[in-house]
Design a protein around this motif. Structure first.
Motif, short mmCIF file in Angstrom:
data_model
loop_
_atom_site.label_atom_id
_atom_site.label_comp_id
_atom_site.label_asym_id
_atom_site.label_seq_id
_atom_site.Cartn_x
_atom_site.Cartn_y
_atom_site.Cartn_z
N MET A 77 -3.65 48.44 34.22
CA MET A 77 -4.14 48.62 32.50
C MET A 77 -3.23 48.30 31.60
N VAL B 128 -20.86 64.60 23.01
CA VAL B 128 -20.50 65.64 22.86
C VAL B 128 -20.78 67.08 24.48
N ASP C 65 -15.60 49.22 23.80
CA ASP C 65 -14.90 47.65 22.46
C ASP C 65 -15.32 46.70 23.00
N GLY D 140 -6.65 63.11 11.24
CA GLY D 140 -7.12 63.49 12.92
C GLY D 140 -7.51 64.64 12.18
N VAL E 59 -14.45 64.98 29.14
CA VAL E 59 -13.37 64.53 28.68
C VAL E 59 -12.86 64.38 29.44
N ARG E 60 -11.71 63.40 29.75
CA ARG E 60 -10.50 62.88 30.20
C ARG E 60 -9.45 62.40 28.34
N ASP E 61 -7.95 63.54 28.62
CA ASP E 61 -7.07 63.64 28.32
C ASP E 61 -6.72 62.45 27.03
N TRP E 62 -7.38 61.44 27.36
CA TRP E 62 -6.45 60.07 26.33
C TRP E 62 -8.57 60.51 25.92
N GLU E 63 -9.30 59.98 25.96
CA GLU E 63 -11.03 60.38 25.35
C GLU E 63 -11.07 61.76 24.39
N ILE E 64 -12.34 61.02 23.41
CA ILE E 64 -12.33 62.01 22.05
C ILE E 64 -13.77 62.38 21.91
N ARG E 65 -14.51 62.96 21.45
CA ARG E 65 -15.67 63.18 21.59
C ARG E 65 -16.48 62.57 20.80
N ARG E 66 -17.49 62.46 20.27
CA ARG E 66 -18.29 61.36 19.07
C ARG E 66 -18.59 62.86 18.22
N ASP F 238 -14.00 52.67 22.85
CA ASP F 238 -13.52 53.43 23.61
C ASP F 238 -13.96 54.53 24.42
N GLU F 239 -12.88 54.85 23.28
CA GLU F 239 -12.22 56.26 23.75
C GLU F 239 -13.26 57.51 23.01
N ASN G 121 -10.66 57.70 11.30
CA ASN G 121 -9.67 58.99 11.86
C ASN G 121 -11.58 60.06 10.39
#
Lengths: 418, 418
Positions: free
Chosen positions: B1, B207, B243, B386, B211-218, B202-203, B317
């Motif tokens: 990565m 909804v 991205d 945030g 969702v993984r730790d490094w992701e956030i919902r739209r 990409d993050e 944000n």
């Protein structure tokens, strides 16, 4: 066109001699009776796209810690505190990827706002504080980062399970962000009331047809339907009945079928050709009250149907109808939805307001905002309760309690927005 | 990565050493540039049932005199002033029928509220002031009617042709009554803007998925769509781009097609993997400004597309995005509709508000109403831009101009509702 007197159907001879001020409720009493009578609306689940403006009926808890990870707050580099001022850039941590590992504590990792803080790093230095040459970042001379700076710590906004939205909240735009951000794709809200609007009267003609001198156009139903739509109550079915007992019965039977709330306008002033009270009685609608000590809107009638329908019969005059609708029906619907908010707000009178000794007075008002932060209500004197043509520029009504003389400019009154 | 540094597409080496406070517009300048750029929306004709909340674009004049006839204001009897105290009832004048003729000035005609005043009669006596036996009405002993009483004269509210509603008016419930009452079945209003909402990153994950730790919902797009819907701007089409430069170009091309306004969130902070500015440039969207001297929301970008599209690129944000949307996009859309109203109102601070020396500060606030009629803004300190999870109970943002120290409790600030 002269009707023989005795042939008028349902005519009640004693009507002609009723005492001038027979029992009329106070405004607060009327409101209390309505609140006690109206049944709370049930709930339904809707997708987020249909949830804006609805009343939430469940508690929404945080899905996970927020932020869900130690979050980088600046574009720049991540390093371990105490690292030298010249640091080889070992990689790039972008948002939307798992945390990299800063294995060499004398190096750094390029980071983007919103990314995970790389494992092994504990401090972010913003891009403005470095220069970069040939894959090596150099801190600004004399710059000393604070340990842990520009890292938004996991769970520092809220912890998983924390209650974020409570039942009774009206779902605003930010509330939708909270729902979406916490993985709630479908949400429990109050279902919309099933509504009917019924106008009565031979004198009422449609908006788009011819109108003769003695006729008026059906305007109340448009105003009521518009207010319901603007306040998120959806569409109401509309009915009209002429001044005829059979037709009134037939239309009212349909209007009452499977409704939560039926809103009538006209036909309740008594002494009129009022088939409405008769039809309501025959259909088993029990009168809760009739007449409120207010101007305009004294003839307001409220009852309860056999299937629990709330029936509001508003006076037919446009200003009276809109006043009663705004003062009683809208807040009752809002309460039935389980909303915790209040629609009524205290505002300051821009000028003296004439009071009435024994009646609550409602006057249309236009609002302005003083630089002090005070909202002022400017009264629009309407010549009669039929004068609705000048209401288009007003924002709502103010409620002036009974009293002697005038309520002075600057004093607080309750405002109800249209 | 780990990405080899040199392979990052569109990476601009000079980004890493930009000065800390490069040119940023003031809030008022930014707003002025937006207002000058956004094209006014055209008009369309809609039926009354779809007109509530829309902005009127024509003048509405009275169709006829109001009332259109001498209108009876009380249930009672119509007589000619000077008639005796005992009067045979010669007929009944109900609403919705042409005027009867009181041929015998010693008799009377029973009248209903809202009816035409019978020809030959000039005074109404309310039902409370008479008794009635065998078809004869008798006035209360000692009661003397005032000539002309309880008749609402033709044209006394307004004259045919009088302007009742002006262009730029938001059509409220009473305005709908005015339209309907004056025979306007279809009305010219501003057409709705054609809107696109585009999220990048990409993050960002949907909804309703994992969702993984490094992701956030739209969440931004839900909040923006909700606000647009709640303010009557209808539905916006939604897009998302990862991205990736090609995907960003493809999605942005679709989002720009035949739109009035495109609202992006994310991808404009620079130093990010910001394919957004590149794609905008390639698609001929001209930058009007980038960066405003404000917190949060400094990276706000605004541009003009080749077909005149207004393009707002909001920071990603959530608090920044909602702040910029509420402060700039909503008022701009309202102005493009030709509305005469202002969305911003002055309110009083409930507590001291910290100022920033060189930046306008926006803080989420909850409103309460003091008994004095003053509306107070209670600030919600958010830990970072945030932290949107606590915005669900707020009503909007207050705008605190740059300055030293705190703006004191009680002072007026501008409030922008969500």
């Amino acid at each position: 066109m002269l009707f023989p007197y005795g042939t008028l159907p349902f005519y009640k001879p004693d009507m002609m001699s009723r005492p001038p001020q027979e029992s009329a409720l106070g405004v607060a009493e009327a409101e209390t009776l309505i609140r006690r009578t109206l049944r709370p609306l049930g709930t339904e689940r809707v997708a987020l796209g249909a949830a804006a403006g609805r009343i939430l009926r469940e508690t929404i808890a945080a899905e996970r810690d927020q932020p869900p990870y130690d979050r980088v707050m600046m574009d720049g580099i991540a390093l371990r505190h105490g690292a030298p001022a010249r640091l080889p850039i070992l990689g790039t941590q972008r948002a939307g990827m798992p945390a990299l590992n800063l294995t060499d504590p004398s190096g750094c990792i390029e980071t983007m706002t919103g990314a995970m803080c790389p494992a092994g790093a504990d401090t972010i230095v913003p891009v403005e504080r470095i220069t970069r040459v040939d894959g090596v970042a150099t801190l600004e001379p004399g710059y000393t980062p604070v340990p842990g700076q520009f890292i938004h710590r996991r769970g520092s906004d809220c912890r998983a399970g924390e209650a974020l939205l409570s039942p009774g909240t009206r779902l605003s735009a930010p509330a939708l962000a909270v729902l979406a951000g916490n993985g709630v794709a479908e949400v429990a809200v109050s279902r919309r009331p099933r509504l009917a609007i019924l106008s009565t009267g031979d004198e009422l003609v449609p908006v788009d047809g011819p109108v003769r001198d003695w006729e008026i156009r059906r305007s109340n139903e448009e105003a009521i339907a518009a207010s319901l739509a603007l306040h998120g109550f959806g569409e109401a079915e509309r009915f009209w009945a002429p001044d005829d007992p059979d037709a009134t019965m037939a239309v009212m039977t349909r209007a009452l079928a499977e409704r939560d709330v039926v809103i009538l306008s006209g036909g309740v002033s008594m002494g009129d050709f009022d088939y409405v009270p008769q039809a309501l009685e025959q259909l088993g609608v029990r009168r809760i009250f009739h007449r409120v000590a207010q101007r305009p809107g004294r003839p307001l009638w409220f009852g309860l149907g056999p299937q629990g329908q709330a029936v509001f019969a508003l006076p037919g005059n446009p200003v009276s109808a809109m006043t009663c609708f705004t003062r009683y029906v809208l807040p009752a619907l809002t309460a039935a939805e389980g909303a915790t908010e209040s629609r009524a707000v205290p505002l300051a009178l821009a000028e003296d307001a004439p009071r009435l000794p024994d009646l609550t007075r409602f006057m249309p008002a236009r609002l302005t905002h003083a630089a002090s932060g005070q909202t002022l209500a400017h009264l629009l004197p309407v010549s009669t309760s039929g004068d609705f043509n000048h209401l288009g520029s007003t924002d709502g009504i103010v409620e002036i309690p009974p009293g002697d003389g005038a309520a002075p400019a600057g004093s607080a009154v309750t405002f109800h927005g249209w």
